[in-house]
Design a protein around this motif. Structure first.
Motif, short mmCIF file in Angstrom:
data_model
loop_
_atom_site.label_atom_id
_atom_site.label_comp_id
_atom_site.label_asym_id
_atom_site.label_seq_id
_atom_site.Cartn_x
_atom_site.Cartn_y
_atom_site.Cartn_z
N TYR A 108 0.85 -1.19 0.00
CA TYR A 108 0.00 0.00 0.00
C TYR A 108 0.88 1.24 0.00
O TYR A 108 2.10 1.14 0.10
N THR A 109 0.26 2.42 -0.07
CA THR A 109 1.03 3.66 0.00
C THR A 109 0.71 4.37 1.31
O THR A 109 -0.36 4.16 1.90
N TYR A 110 1.62 5.21 1.72
CA TYR A 110 1.46 5.97 2.97
C TYR A 110 0.21 6.83 2.92
O TYR A 110 -0.59 6.84 3.85
N SER A 111 0.04 7.56 1.81
CA SER A 111 -1.07 8.51 1.72
C SER A 111 -2.42 7.81 1.78
O SER A 111 -3.34 8.26 2.48
N SER A 112 -2.55 6.67 1.09
CA SER A 112 -3.83 5.95 1.12
C SER A 112 -4.08 5.35 2.51
O SER A 112 -5.21 5.35 3.00
N PHE A 113 -3.02 4.88 3.14
CA PHE A 113 -3.14 4.33 4.49
C PHE A 113 -3.61 5.39 5.48
O PHE A 113 -4.54 5.16 6.26
N MET A 114 -2.98 6.56 5.43
CA MET A 114 -3.36 7.63 6.36
C MET A 114 -4.78 8.12 6.08
O MET A 114 -5.54 8.44 7.00
N ALA A 115 -5.16 8.16 4.80
CA ALA A 115 -6.51 8.58 4.44
C ALA A 115 -7.54 7.59 5.00
O ALA A 115 -8.59 8.01 5.53
N GLN A 116 -7.24 6.30 4.91
CA GLN A 116 -8.15 5.28 5.44
C GLN A 116 -8.25 5.37 6.96
O GLN A 116 -9.33 5.20 7.53
N LEU A 117 -7.12 5.62 7.61
CA LEU A 117 -7.15 5.79 9.07
C LEU A 117 -8.07 6.94 9.45
O LEU A 117 -8.86 6.84 10.39
N LYS A 118 -7.96 8.04 8.72
CA LYS A 118 -8.78 9.21 9.01
C LYS A 118 -10.25 8.94 8.74
O LYS A 118 -11.12 9.33 9.53
N SER A 119 -10.53 8.27 7.62
CA SER A 119 -11.94 7.99 7.27
C SER A 119 -12.59 7.04 8.28
O SER A 119 -13.78 7.12 8.53
N LYS A 120 -11.79 6.15 8.86
CA LYS A 120 -12.31 5.22 9.86
C LYS A 120 -12.28 5.81 11.27
O LYS A 120 -12.62 5.14 12.24
N LYS A 121 -11.81 7.07 11.36
CA LYS A 121 -11.73 7.80 12.63
C LYS A 121 -10.86 7.08 13.67
O LYS A 121 -11.18 7.03 14.86
N ILE A 122 -9.76 6.51 13.18
CA ILE A 122 -8.78 5.89 14.07
C ILE A 122 -7.73 6.95 14.38
O ILE A 122 -7.02 7.40 13.49
N GLU A 123 -7.67 7.36 15.62
CA GLU A 123 -6.74 8.43 16.00
C GLU A 123 -5.51 7.83 16.67
O GLU A 123 -5.51 7.57 17.87
N ILE A 124 -4.49 7.61 15.88
CA ILE A 124 -3.20 7.15 16.40
C ILE A 124 -2.14 8.00 15.71
O ILE A 124 -2.18 8.18 14.50
N ASN A 125 -1.25 8.57 16.50
CA ASN A 125 -0.29 9.51 15.92
C ASN A 125 0.85 8.80 15.20
O ASN A 125 1.05 7.60 15.33
N ARG A 126 1.58 9.56 14.42
CA ARG A 126 2.63 9.01 13.58
C ARG A 126 3.77 8.40 14.39
O ARG A 126 4.37 7.42 13.97
N LYS A 127 4.04 8.98 15.53
CA LYS A 127 5.11 8.46 16.38
C LYS A 127 4.78 7.03 16.82
O LYS A 127 5.62 6.13 16.75
N MET A 128 3.54 6.83 17.25
CA MET A 128 3.14 5.50 17.72
C MET A 128 3.06 4.51 16.56
O MET A 128 3.44 3.34 16.70
#
Length: 116
Positions: free
Chosen positions: A73-93
């Motif tokens: 997968y790509t970073y941008s699509s992964f982060m977009a999916q995290l946001k759309s699913k309302k999963i709040e986990i920061n980049r450090k974690m």
């Protein structure tokens, strides 16, 4: 009669010289150079405290990107999916998870990406 080199002046100069300890060449022994060195070092320290935050964010993003790409997968699509699913986990974690617990990270990525 005017005092030229009173104890106050000496104390002030010693303070600057104490702060300049460890610098190279004449910069730790000459009052004038020591003062300039300390002032410049303070400017660098202030600037780099801000830059450190920027650098770490870049590092975390890079680590996540590498780990996600290894899973196809790509970073941008992964982060977009995290946001759309309302999963709040920061980049450090996410970065720490990717490095220290790759199996858990893999489960997370697949659970987020497969249920688009």
């Amino acid at each position: 009669m005017r005092t030229t080199s009173g104890s106050t002046t000496r104390q002030r100069r010693k303070r600057w010289l104490k702060k300049a300890e460890g610098t190279w060449g004449v910069n730790h022994s000459s009052y004038r150079n020591a003062k300039q060195t300390v002032i410049k070092a303070s400017q660098y320290a202030y600037r780099d405290r801000k830059n450190k935050k920027r650098d770490f964010r870049k590092l975390w993003i890079n680590r996540i990107n590498v780990s996600v790409r290894a899973l196809g997968y790509t970073y941008s699509s992964f982060m977009a999916q995290l946001k759309s699913k309302k999963i709040e986990i920061n980049r450090k974690m996410l970065s720490e998870l990717a490095i220290h617990h790759p199996e858990e990270f893999k489960k997370l990525v697949h659970s987020v990406m497969l249920n688009k």
